[in-house]
Scaffold this motif. Structure first.
Motif, PDB file in Angstrom:
ATOM      1  N   MET A   1      53.012  13.437 -21.574  1.00  0.00           N
ATOM      2  CA  MET A   1      52.702  14.828 -21.845  1.00  0.00           C
ATOM      3  C   MET A   1      51.188  15.022 -21.798  1.00  0.00           C
ATOM      4  SD  MET A   1      53.688  17.071 -25.223  1.00  0.00           S
ATOM      5  CE  MET A   1      52.904  15.901 -26.330  1.00  0.00           C
ATOM      6  N   LYS A   2      50.775  15.997 -21.017  1.00  0.00           N
ATOM      7  CA  LYS A   2      49.339  16.230 -20.868  1.00  0.00           C
ATOM      8  C   LYS A   2      48.919  17.396 -21.762  1.00  0.00           C
ATOM      9  CE  LYS A   2      47.214  15.837 -16.841  1.00  0.00           C
ATOM     10  NZ  LYS A   2      46.634  16.143 -15.496  1.00  0.00           N
ATOM     11  N   VAL A   3      47.972  17.133 -22.667  1.00  0.00           N
ATOM     12  CA  VAL A   3      47.485  18.154 -23.593  1.00  0.00           C
ATOM     13  C   VAL A   3      45.983  18.318 -23.409  1.00  0.00           C
ATOM     14  CG1 VAL A   3      49.301  17.587 -25.236  1.00  0.00           C
ATOM     15  CG2 VAL A   3      47.036  16.578 -25.509  1.00  0.00           C
ATOM     16  N   ALA A   4      45.480  19.478 -23.805  1.00  0.00           N
ATOM     17  CA  ALA A   4      44.053  19.750 -23.622  1.00  0.00           C
ATOM     18  C   ALA A   4      43.569  20.722 -24.673  1.00  0.00           C
ATOM     19  CB  ALA A   4      43.797  20.315 -22.233  1.00  0.00           C
TER      20      ALA A   4
ATOM     21  N   ALA B   1      47.536  20.971 -14.593  1.00  0.00           N
ATOM     22  CA  ALA B   1      48.952  21.040 -14.990  1.00  0.00           C
ATOM     23  C   ALA B   1      49.154  20.587 -16.437  1.00  0.00           C
ATOM     24  CB  ALA B   1      49.816  20.213 -14.035  1.00  0.00           C
ATOM     25  N   PHE B   2      48.446  21.241 -17.337  1.00  0.00           N
ATOM     26  CA  PHE B   2      48.616  20.945 -18.759  1.00  0.00           C
ATOM     27  C   PHE B   2      50.041  21.290 -19.182  1.00  0.00           C
ATOM     28  CE2 PHE B   2      44.030  22.595 -18.836  1.00  0.00           C
ATOM     29  CZ  PHE B   2      43.504  21.339 -18.584  1.00  0.00           C
ATOM     30  N   ASP B   3      50.604  20.480 -20.053  1.00  0.00           N
ATOM     31  CA  ASP B   3      51.876  20.823 -20.679  1.00  0.00           C
ATOM     32  C   ASP B   3      51.644  21.706 -21.908  1.00  0.00           C
ATOM     33  OD1 ASP B   3      53.806  19.262 -19.041  1.00  0.00           O
ATOM     34  OD2 ASP B   3      52.585  17.583 -19.757  1.00  0.00           O
ATOM     35  N   VAL B   4      50.615  21.357 -22.656  1.00  0.00           N
ATOM     36  CA  VAL B   4      50.224  22.104 -23.853  1.00  0.00           C
ATOM     37  C   VAL B   4      48.706  22.153 -23.880  1.00  0.00           C
ATOM     38  CG1 VAL B   4      50.258  22.169 -26.379  1.00  0.00           C
ATOM     39  CG2 VAL B   4      52.246  21.272 -25.136  1.00  0.00           C
ATOM     40  N   PHE B   5      48.141  23.313 -24.225  1.00  0.00           N
ATOM     41  CA  PHE B   5      46.695  23.331 -24.421  1.00  0.00           C
ATOM     42  C   PHE B   5      46.317  24.369 -25.463  1.00  0.00           C
ATOM     43  CE2 PHE B   5      47.171  26.498 -21.070  1.00  0.00           C
ATOM     44  CZ  PHE B   5      46.191  27.456 -21.314  1.00  0.00           C
ATOM     45  N   GLY B   6      45.242  24.048 -26.174  1.00  0.00           N
ATOM     46  CA  GLY B   6      44.676  24.960 -27.149  1.00  0.00           C
ATOM     47  C   GLY B   6      43.458  25.632 -26.563  1.00  0.00           C
ATOM     48  N   ALA B   7      43.316  26.925 -26.798  1.00  0.00           N
ATOM     49  CA  ALA B   7      42.164  27.683 -26.315  1.00  0.00           C
ATOM     50  C   ALA B   7      41.477  28.352 -27.495  1.00  0.00           C
ATOM     51  CB  ALA B   7      42.602  28.727 -25.290  1.00  0.00           C
ATOM     52  N   GLN B   8      40.173  28.524 -27.362  1.00  0.00           N
ATOM     53  CA  GLN B   8      39.386  29.208 -28.379  1.00  0.00           C
ATOM     54  C   GLN B   8      38.570  30.331 -27.739  1.00  0.00           C
ATOM     55  OE1 GLN B   8      38.502  25.637 -27.916  1.00  0.00           O
ATOM     56  NE2 GLN B   8      40.392  25.112 -28.991  1.00  0.00           N
ATOM     57  N   GLU B   9      38.182  31.294 -28.573  1.00  0.00           N
ATOM     58  CA  GLU B   9      37.266  32.392 -28.220  1.00  0.00           C
ATOM     59  C   GLU B   9      37.867  33.415 -27.255  1.00  0.00           C
ATOM     60  OE1 GLU B   9      33.196  31.681 -27.294  1.00  0.00           O
ATOM     61  OE2 GLU B   9      32.989  30.052 -28.736  1.00  0.00           O
ATOM     62  N   LEU B  10      39.133  33.705 -27.384  1.00  0.00           N
ATOM     63  CA  LEU B  10      39.756  34.703 -26.516  1.00  0.00           C
ATOM     64  C   LEU B  10      39.758  36.069 -27.193  1.00  0.00           C
ATOM     65  CD1 LEU B  10      42.778  32.619 -25.209  1.00  0.00           C
ATOM     66  CD2 LEU B  10      40.869  33.463 -23.841  1.00  0.00           C
ATOM     67  N   VAL B  11      39.020  37.028 -26.630  1.00  0.00           N
ATOM     68  CA  VAL B  11      39.133  38.403 -27.097  1.00  0.00           C
ATOM     69  C   VAL B  11      40.366  39.019 -26.436  1.00  0.00           C
ATOM     70  CG1 VAL B  11      36.667  38.610 -27.543  1.00  0.00           C
ATOM     71  CG2 VAL B  11      37.559  39.284 -25.312  1.00  0.00           C
ATOM     72  N   PRO B  12      40.858  40.161 -26.930  1.00  0.00           N
ATOM     73  CA  PRO B  12      42.169  40.648 -26.503  1.00  0.00           C
ATOM     74  C   PRO B  12      42.394  40.733 -24.998  1.00  0.00           C
ATOM     75  CG  PRO B  12      41.462  41.872 -28.420  1.00  0.00           C
ATOM     76  CD  PRO B  12      40.316  40.981 -28.040  1.00  0.00           C
ATOM     77  N   HIS B  13      41.447  41.284 -24.260  1.00  0.00           N
ATOM     78  CA  HIS B  13      41.706  41.419 -22.819  1.00  0.00           C
ATOM     79  C   HIS B  13      41.684  40.070 -22.111  1.00  0.00           C
ATOM     80  CE1 HIS B  13      37.235  41.519 -22.618  1.00  0.00           C
ATOM     81  NE2 HIS B  13      37.405  40.992 -21.426  1.00  0.00           N
ATOM     82  N   GLN B  14      40.947  39.109 -22.638  1.00  0.00           N
ATOM     83  CA  GLN B  14      40.980  37.768 -22.047  1.00  0.00           C
ATOM     84  C   GLN B  14      42.340  37.114 -22.252  1.00  0.00           C
ATOM     85  OE1 GLN B  14      37.215  36.514 -24.118  1.00  0.00           O
ATOM     86  NE2 GLN B  14      36.821  35.515 -22.157  1.00  0.00           N
ATOM     87  N   LEU B  15      42.901  37.286 -23.445  1.00  0.00           N
ATOM     88  CA  LEU B  15      44.222  36.740 -23.721  1.00  0.00           C
ATOM     89  C   LEU B  15      45.265  37.386 -22.816  1.00  0.00           C
ATOM     90  CD1 LEU B  15      45.983  34.867 -25.398  1.00  0.00           C
ATOM     91  CD2 LEU B  15      46.077  36.637 -27.167  1.00  0.00           C
ATOM     92  N   ARG B  16      45.175  38.690 -22.619  1.00  0.00           N
ATOM     93  CA  ARG B  16      46.116  39.377 -21.723  1.00  0.00           C
ATOM     94  C   ARG B  16      45.953  38.886 -20.293  1.00  0.00           C
ATOM     95  NH1 ARG B  16      44.438  43.893 -24.834  1.00  0.00           N
ATOM     96  NH2 ARG B  16      43.042  44.527 -23.145  1.00  0.00           N
ATOM     97  N   ASP B  17      44.712  38.772 -19.837  1.00  0.00           N
ATOM     98  CA  ASP B  17      44.461  38.335 -18.458  1.00  0.00           C
ATOM     99  C   ASP B  17      44.990  36.930 -18.219  1.00  0.00           C
ATOM    100  OD1 ASP B  17      43.184  40.726 -17.999  1.00  0.00           O
ATOM    101  OD2 ASP B  17      41.151  39.908 -18.124  1.00  0.00           O
TER     102      ASP B  17
END
Length: 242
Positions: A1-4, A35-51
């Motif tokens: 499993m590839k995580v990031a 091809a991540f299976d799971v990844f955590g992201a930080q610093e997403l403002v609303p339109h970035q999350l939607r995009d």
């Protein structure tokens, strides 16, 4: 499993090489190619999350740090075709964990989110935590590490992802490293790049910690695209197995 873990940098520029419109396709390309299976992201403002979520093979669990739908969010993305979502949760990195708040001299409210996933390929279930420590206060970072030590389960497989804004010499890192395994224990590569190849401001502050997982591979994706950076952080990647 590839995580990031991948700090995507909030949308701070409307034009130029670091504008979101320039970086979004680069981010999507990295995610697709790696091809991540799971990844955590930080610093997403609303339109970035939607995009980022448009036409995506990933589902996500996210939380905005003010507890509403504005400001910056942290997210956990997981492949819809592979994982079933069993549970979710979150808390603030403060003395009032269950309400939007921040710890003493921290610059912003900071949070930790988690999901429990079932891997339909293996039948294994496990926890994934994602967090983003304060960038100003070392006292807040230390408190956040202590809170994670207290709140994370000690007897279950888990992955802790995040931008910890902490180097290996910090007290916060030392606390986490005594409790969990750093998947990149031998890593020598910086993870924060400051949108520049000039290494004077580069640091290793993004980590993947694990518990009960076997680390098969670890690396930092340092690619750029004709001189363009996808973010001011590089993706940090681990191949894990139970």
């Amino acid at each position: 499993m590839k995580v990031a873990t991948f700090n995507l940098c909030c949308d701070v520029a409307k034009d130029g090489d670091i504008a979101w419109s320039v970086r979004l396709p680069l981010i999507k390309r990295i995610i697709r190619e790696e091809a991540f299976d799971v990844f955590g992201a930080q610093e997403l403002v609303p339109h970035q999350l939607r995009d980022l979520n448009m036409e995506s093979p990933y589902a996500h669990y996210s939380l905005f740090r003010d507890g509403g739908e504005t400001g910056e969010a942290i997210s956990i993305f997981y492949l819809k075709a592979r994982f079933d979502l069993l549970e979710t949760g979150h808390f603030w990195l403060s003395e009032t964990e269950q309400v939007p708040s921040f710890y003493e001299d921290a610059a912003f409210p900071r949070t930790c989110i988690w999901v429990k996933l079932l891997d339909t390929q293996t039948g294994n279930s496990f926890y994934v935590y994602n967090t983003h420590f304060d960038h100003i206060s070392s006292k807040a970072r230390t408190y956040s590490a202590e809170l994670l030590q207290k709140n994370l389960p000690q007897d279950a497989p888990l992955i802790l992802l995040g931008d910890f804004n902490s180097t290996r010499q910090s007290e916060a890192y030392q606390l986490l490293n005594t409790t969990f395994q750093n998947a990149g224990e031998t890593n020598l590569q910086s993870t924060y790049n400051d949108f520049s190849l000039d290494e004077k401001n580069h640091e290793e502050i993004d980590f993947i910690f694990t518990q009960q997982f076997h680390v098969e591979q670890f690396y930092v994706v340092t690619k750029t695209f004709d001189g363009l950076f996808a973010s001011d952080h590089y993706p940090v990647v681990a191949l894990l197995s139970l």
